[in-house]
Design a protein around this motif. Sequence first.
Motif, PDB file in Angstrom:
ATOM      1  N   SER A 109      47.878  43.929  43.676  1.00 37.11           N
ATOM      2  CA  SER A 109      47.222  42.976  44.223  1.00 37.11           C
ATOM      3  C   SER A 109      47.246  42.840  45.980  1.00 37.11           C
ATOM      4  O   SER A 109      46.315  42.643  46.497  1.00 37.11           O
ATOM      5  CB  SER A 109      46.519  41.950  43.638  1.00 37.11           C
ATOM      6  OG  SER A 109      47.143  40.762  43.515  1.00 37.11           O
ATOM      7  N   PRO A 115      43.236  36.961  39.225  1.00 39.25           N
ATOM      8  CA  PRO A 115      42.166  35.886  38.674  1.00 39.25           C
ATOM      9  C   PRO A 115      41.839  36.292  37.449  1.00 39.25           C
ATOM     10  O   PRO A 115      42.035  37.088  36.923  1.00 39.25           O
ATOM     11  CB  PRO A 115      41.093  36.296  39.564  1.00 39.25           C
ATOM     12  CG  PRO A 115      40.833  37.769  40.042  1.00 39.25           C
ATOM     13  CD  PRO A 115      42.107  37.856  39.946  1.00 39.25           C
ATOM     14  N   ASP A 170      38.694  35.127  36.032  1.00 42.87           N
ATOM     15  CA  ASP A 170      37.917  35.889  35.885  1.00 42.87           C
ATOM     16  C   ASP A 170      37.715  37.163  35.764  1.00 42.87           C
ATOM     17  O   ASP A 170      38.393  38.020  36.684  1.00 42.87           O
ATOM     18  CB  ASP A 170      37.026  35.442  36.940  1.00 42.87           C
ATOM     19  CG  ASP A 170      35.461  36.038  37.001  1.00 42.87           C
ATOM     20  OD1 ASP A 170      34.800  37.060  37.029  1.00 42.87           O
ATOM     21  OD2 ASP A 170      34.511  35.644  36.096  1.00 42.87           O
ATOM     22  N   GLY A 180      35.458  39.650  35.449  1.00 46.04           N
ATOM     23  CA  GLY A 180      34.372  40.416  36.286  1.00 46.04           C
ATOM     24  C   GLY A 180      35.718  40.335  38.067  1.00 46.04           C
ATOM     25  O   GLY A 180      35.716  41.804  38.866  1.00 46.04           O
ATOM     26  N   GLN A 181      36.447  39.497  38.508  1.00 49.39           N
ATOM     27  CA  GLN A 181      37.019  39.717  39.437  1.00 49.39           C
ATOM     28  C   GLN A 181      38.486  40.525  39.325  1.00 49.39           C
ATOM     29  O   GLN A 181      38.365  41.198  40.291  1.00 49.39           O
ATOM     30  CB  GLN A 181      37.781  37.801  40.037  1.00 49.39           C
ATOM     31  CG  GLN A 181      36.039  37.702  40.715  1.00 49.39           C
ATOM     32  CD  GLN A 181      36.190  35.663  41.048  1.00 49.39           C
ATOM     33  OE1 GLN A 181      37.988  35.367  40.527  1.00 49.39           O
ATOM     34  NE2 GLN A 181      35.635  35.356  41.205  1.00 49.39           N
ATOM     35  N   GLU A 229      37.235  43.748  39.935  1.00 53.27           N
ATOM     36  CA  GLU A 229      36.423  44.051  41.523  1.00 53.27           C
ATOM     37  C   GLU A 229      37.564  44.302  42.404  1.00 53.27           C
ATOM     38  O   GLU A 229      38.152  45.350  42.652  1.00 53.27           O
ATOM     39  CB  GLU A 229      36.296  42.747  42.015  1.00 53.27           C
ATOM     40  CG  GLU A 229      35.319  43.032  41.969  1.00 53.27           C
ATOM     41  CD  GLU A 229      33.705  41.825  42.350  1.00 53.27           C
ATOM     42  OE1 GLU A 229      34.785  40.794  43.051  1.00 53.27           O
ATOM     43  OE2 GLU A 229      32.763  41.029  42.063  1.00 53.27           O
ATOM     44  N   ALA A 230      39.206  43.736  42.156  1.00 54.46           N
ATOM     45  CA  ALA A 230      40.358  44.413  42.162  1.00 54.46           C
ATOM     46  C   ALA A 230      41.700  45.112  42.484  1.00 54.46           C
ATOM     47  O   ALA A 230      41.446  46.094  42.857  1.00 54.46           O
ATOM     48  CB  ALA A 230      41.287  42.478  42.010  1.00 54.46           C
TER      49      ALA A 230
END
Length: 346
Positions: A241, A286, A288, A290-291, A294-295
Motif C-alpha cells: 500500500s 484500512p 472501511d 470503500g477506502q 480506493e487504495a
Amino acid sequence: MTAVQTAVVDTDVHCSPKALSDFSPYLDGYWRGYITDGGLALSPTQGGAYPQAAPTSGSSAATSVEQLREGFLDVAGPQLAVLNCTTSFHCNRNPYYEAALCRAVNDWLVAEWLERDDRLRASMVVPTLDTAAAVAEIERIGEHPRIVQVLLPVRTDAPWGNVRHRPLLRAAAERGLVVGLHAWGRIGNAPTSSGMTHTYLEDYLANSQIIVQAQVTSLITEGVFAQLPDLRVTLLECGFSWLPTLLWRFDKDWKGVWREVPWLDAKPSETARRHLRLTTAPAHLPRDPGQVREALDLLDAGLMLLYASDHPHDHGSGGERLLAALTDEERERVLGGNAADWYALG
C-alpha cells in the motif's frame, strides 16, 4: 451455472531446516565441521526475525514436505506454492561459508521438497558477499525446471541497483528467473539511514517503510531495467500500500532532476508497472471497504499483486479485506493468473 474454481498460486510459503545439520548431506566435510565446531548448528533461522511470541510470526515454518502437506497443502492449500527458505539471510561475514551454505540450501530444496511434491516450486538462494559466486550458483542450478526465482534479502550492504550487483541480476534475467526481494536480511546492518533500531516494532516496520522503498528507487534510478529489459522483480512480504505514494513522488521529482539519470527514458511509475510485482501479505489496508477499494485503484491491484499467504506467518485480516474488495476478474488474476504469467508457470 457452476462457478469456475480459480487456480491459486501462493508465491510466498516458508520452509526451514530443523537445524543447520539438516544440510550436512549437501556440505563437504570441512563445512560440516565449520558449522558444528563454530556452534552454528542451533541457529537455522534468521536471528530474531520471527520471534515466537510475536503474533505476526504465527507458527514455525514447516521443516519437511510431510509437515507442509499435513498442515497446509492438503488442508486448504494452493494448487502451486513457491517455497522461500530464508535460512542463509543472516550469514556471517565469511563469503566462502555463505556460498557453501547457499549451495546446500538449494540442493536440499530440490532433493527434500521439489522432488517429493509436484505442487511445489522454489526460490534458489545465492551468496550476497561474492557476486561471482552468486552468478556461479545461478549457472549451476538456475535452469532447474522447478526453480522459478532468485531469492535476495531486502536488507543488504549496498542497494541492489548498485552496479556491483549487475552481473547477478543479469544472470537471473538471462535464465528467465524472477528476482525476489524478501523482507529481512543481514542482521548486522542498520535498517534505517539514521542507524540501528531499538525495538522489534521499529525493525519490523522498516522492512516496508524504509528498506524496500530504497531498493525500488535504487533499481529504477540506477538503470537496472534499462540495461536488463527482461528482468522481473517481486517484492515479497514487504507490503504494497506504500507504493502509490512513493511512485507519485518519484515521478514528480524525476521531472526536475532527470538529467542525472538520462538512461531513465520513461516515468518511474511506468517502469515499476512493467518490472515490479508485490505480494499480498502483509496487506496494510484500512477497515472501511470503500477506502480499501480506493487504495487498490491507486495501485492497479489487478495487475501488480501476486497472492501470498506468507505461511506460516499471520498478518491479520488485511488479506481477507483485500480479496473482498476485488472484482471477480481481479480476484482471479491476483489469486493465480498474475503469478502464472510472472513466473511462466503455464
